[in-house]
Write a protein that holds these residues in place. Structure first.
Motif, short mmCIF file in Angstrom:
data_model
loop_
_atom_site.label_atom_id
_atom_site.label_comp_id
_atom_site.label_asym_id
_atom_site.label_seq_id
_atom_site.Cartn_x
_atom_site.Cartn_y
_atom_site.Cartn_z
N GLU A 1 -41.93 21.44 93.01
CA GLU A 1 -42.70 22.31 91.16
C GLU A 1 -41.82 23.65 90.61
OE1 GLU A 1 -44.68 20.17 89.88
OE2 GLU A 1 -45.96 18.73 90.36
N GLY A 2 -41.59 23.94 90.00
CA GLY A 2 -41.08 24.44 89.39
C GLY A 2 -41.76 26.36 90.14
N GLY A 3 -41.89 27.36 89.50
CA GLY A 3 -42.71 28.17 89.92
C GLY A 3 -42.27 29.73 89.80
N ALA A 4 -43.01 31.19 89.30
CA ALA A 4 -42.98 32.46 88.78
C ALA A 4 -41.79 32.83 90.30
CB ALA A 4 -43.70 32.98 89.10
N ASP A 5 -41.66 32.30 91.57
CA ASP A 5 -41.65 32.48 92.59
C ASP A 5 -40.58 31.87 93.62
OD1 ASP A 5 -43.25 35.45 92.45
OD2 ASP A 5 -45.08 34.04 93.08
N GLY A 6 -40.01 30.94 92.65
CA GLY A 6 -39.23 29.80 93.31
C GLY A 6 -40.03 28.59 93.51
N LEU A 7 -39.64 27.34 94.42
CA LEU A 7 -40.41 26.18 94.05
C LEU A 7 -41.14 26.04 95.06
CD1 LEU A 7 -36.60 24.40 93.62
CD2 LEU A 7 -38.10 25.53 91.93
N VAL A 8 -42.14 25.24 94.92
CA VAL A 8 -43.00 24.67 95.70
C VAL A 8 -43.32 23.28 96.08
CG1 VAL A 8 -45.65 24.71 96.20
CG2 VAL A 8 -44.97 26.86 95.23
N ARG A 9 -43.23 22.56 97.14
CA ARG A 9 -42.98 21.59 97.95
C ARG A 9 -44.02 20.33 97.19
NH1 ARG A 9 -41.55 18.64 103.36
NH2 ARG A 9 -41.11 16.43 102.72
N ASP A 10 -44.59 19.35 97.21
CA ASP A 10 -45.65 18.24 96.49
C ASP A 10 -45.02 17.61 97.07
OD1 ASP A 10 -47.31 16.96 95.71
OD2 ASP A 10 -47.50 17.69 94.36
#
Length: 492
Positions: free
Chosen positions: A269-278
């Motif tokens: 998932e995209g986000g303000a601080d990088g990418l977060v795995r789901d």
């Protein structure tokens, strides 16, 4: 269907140039760089520029990489070629050419990423961004900035060492395009380090030098063992921040050094601080794209016309036991929804009519568009191995259920009646279209530009399969040879 919904608002399907052009493997020549074309008529900028149209004149434009080699195979070159659309289709006089080699000492250079269509500098015109390399070493990234008279001359972007953009999308939701590189290091190399081995996300807005607003380092290399083979982006939950699907290609079955937790697909998932795995969707995607030779490459498009990106997965249908060869090919579509990818409409698995089995490579290079102009999304796919190595392009039209299916499908192959020119007679045409789908003549129906490298006695040919109310119309196919575009396949 609105023009901007062909590929989705944030979608840029990304793959290596190896899947863009068969046999496209390194090369360059300093004697042909940025040749001047006959410029198209002036267009206008847009708040949401059409990714198919570089100058905003209402006609989509074609961009591809052409690989040329001498008869003795001692000289070769790669040329990024752009041809602008017009009311008559692609205008060969407008062909714009950029060599992969920028200097004499770069002989052997090639394009190492698929050209990305995106408004990098936010001026309302679509730009073209592509990475270069030579013998595995990165040479930098070129940008051809769009404008009212088309793309400008290629300029070298001042990106971090080793950075090779594989995807362009808005990952943090600030309205500016970001550039993503999953990293490099070689399959099965636990000691992969050095420039480019880490993933890197560069956040826009960018100026024309390529300077990003900020950047984030990404740990995507699975303990140094494998870096992503492809990256496919889309805003699958319509929250304004793009997600990305990475595929990894490795053979760790008999490798004692391989980490135990290797995975074929990574979903972030995209986000303000990088990418977060789901990890929740990863098994479902992996099952669809897995083959004995490695994962097939996904794509993105709005296949049900709801304004939310969907994930298109070329699929080999498994049989029992699991180690037996696949029994056929299909296209799986996971539909986006505000509640998340695959959480709304039931997935589609498009096989043959009545469940008829297809070749296992059916569904390659999927792309969404409106070919017949009825306002319903259609999907076009390749089957590279059809009839030996002849190849086939298949149109899967949108139906009464609002999604593409095999009902009313249409196939075009080298023996289809009415096609212009002369294909190779020995079932080795390697005929296939090159995404994305484009409306090159501005009639409101999308067209597919196919390539046959052995057409016209090995001179090669691009065939523009024009959309119509009945699908692709063989009698209106436009043929252009690479030579007519100033880029012969065979160097003298």
């Amino acid at each position: 269907m609105p023009r901007t919904s062909r590929t989705g608002p944030a979608a840029v399907a990304v793959a290596l140039v190896a899947s863009l052009a068969a046999g496209c493997a390194g090369g360059g020549s300093p004697d042909r760089t940025d040749s001047g074309p006959k410029r198209p008529a002036a267009g206008k900028p847009s708040d949401k520029p059409d990714p198919g149209d570089f100058n905003g004149d209402g006609y989509d434009d074609f961009a591809t990489v052409v690989y040329s080699e001498s008869k003795d195979k001692r000289r070769y070159t790669e040329t990024l070629t752009v041809v602008y659309g017009s009311s008559d289709g692609l205008n060969k006089a407008s062909a714009q050419r950029t060599s992969a080699a920028r200097k004499a000492e770069e002989k052997g250079a090639g394009f190492v990423s698929r050209p990305l269509r995106t408004d990098l500098d936010g001026d309302g015109f679509t730009d073209l961004v592509v990475a270069r390399g030579n013998a595995g070493a990165p040479l930098g990234t070129l940008a051809l900035f769009g404008g009212p008279r088309g793309l400008g001359r290629a300029t070298e972007l001042a990106l971090p060492d080793g950075f090779q953009p594989r995807a362009a999308a808005d990952f943090d939701g600030d309205g500016s395009v970001d550039l993503l590189d999953g990293g490099h290091g070689g399959t099965g190399d636990p000691s992969a380090t050095g420039p480019g081995s880490d993933g890197l996300l560069l956040y826009g807005p960018f100026d024309r030098t390529g300077t990003p607003k900020r950047q984030a380092v990404l740990d995507l290399d699975q303990q140094g063992y494998a870096t992503p083979e492809s990256a496919t982006t889309g805003d699958f939950d319509a929250d304004g921040k793009a997600e990305v699907v990475f595929t990894y290609d490795f053979d760790a079955e008999e490798d004692e050094s391989a980490p135990e937790s290797l995975y074929m697909v990574g979903y972030y998932e995209g986000g303000a601080d990088g990418l977060v795995r789901d990890t929740a969707l990863e098994p479902r995607i992996s099952k669809a794209v897995a083959t004995f030779e490695g994962p097939r490459t996904p794509a993105t498009g709005d296949a049900d016309g709801d304004g939310i990106d969907d994930l298109l997965l070329p699929t080999q249908l498994a049989v029992a036991p699991a180690d037996m060869p696949a029994e056929g090919g299909a296209l799986t579509i996971l539909y986006g929804a505000r509640s998340g990818l695959g959480s709304g409409r039931s997935e589609s698995v498009i096989e043959g009519k009545g469940g008829e089995k297809r070749r296992i490579d059916f569904g390659s290079s999927p792309a969404v568009g409106d070919v017949d102009g009825d306002g319903k999304p259609d999907v076009v796919v390749n089957t590279p191995g059809y009839r030996g190595h002849d190849g086939k392009v298949t149109l899967l039209p949108g139906g009464s259920a609002g999604v593409p299916s095999a009902d009313g499908e249409q196939a075009v192959d080298p023996l289809t009646d009415g096609l212009p020119g002369t294909p190779n007679p020995y079932k080795w045409n390697e005929f296939g279209y090159r995404p994305p789908l484009l409306d090159v003549d501005g009639d409101g129906r999308d067209d597919a530009v196919a390539f046959g490298p052995l057409w016209e006695k090995r001179a090669g040919a691009f065939l523009v399969l024009r959309g119509s109310g009945e699908g692709f119309e063989a009698g209106r196919v436009q043929l252009l040879t690479p030579g007519e575009l100033g880029v012969p396949l065979r160097l003298k």
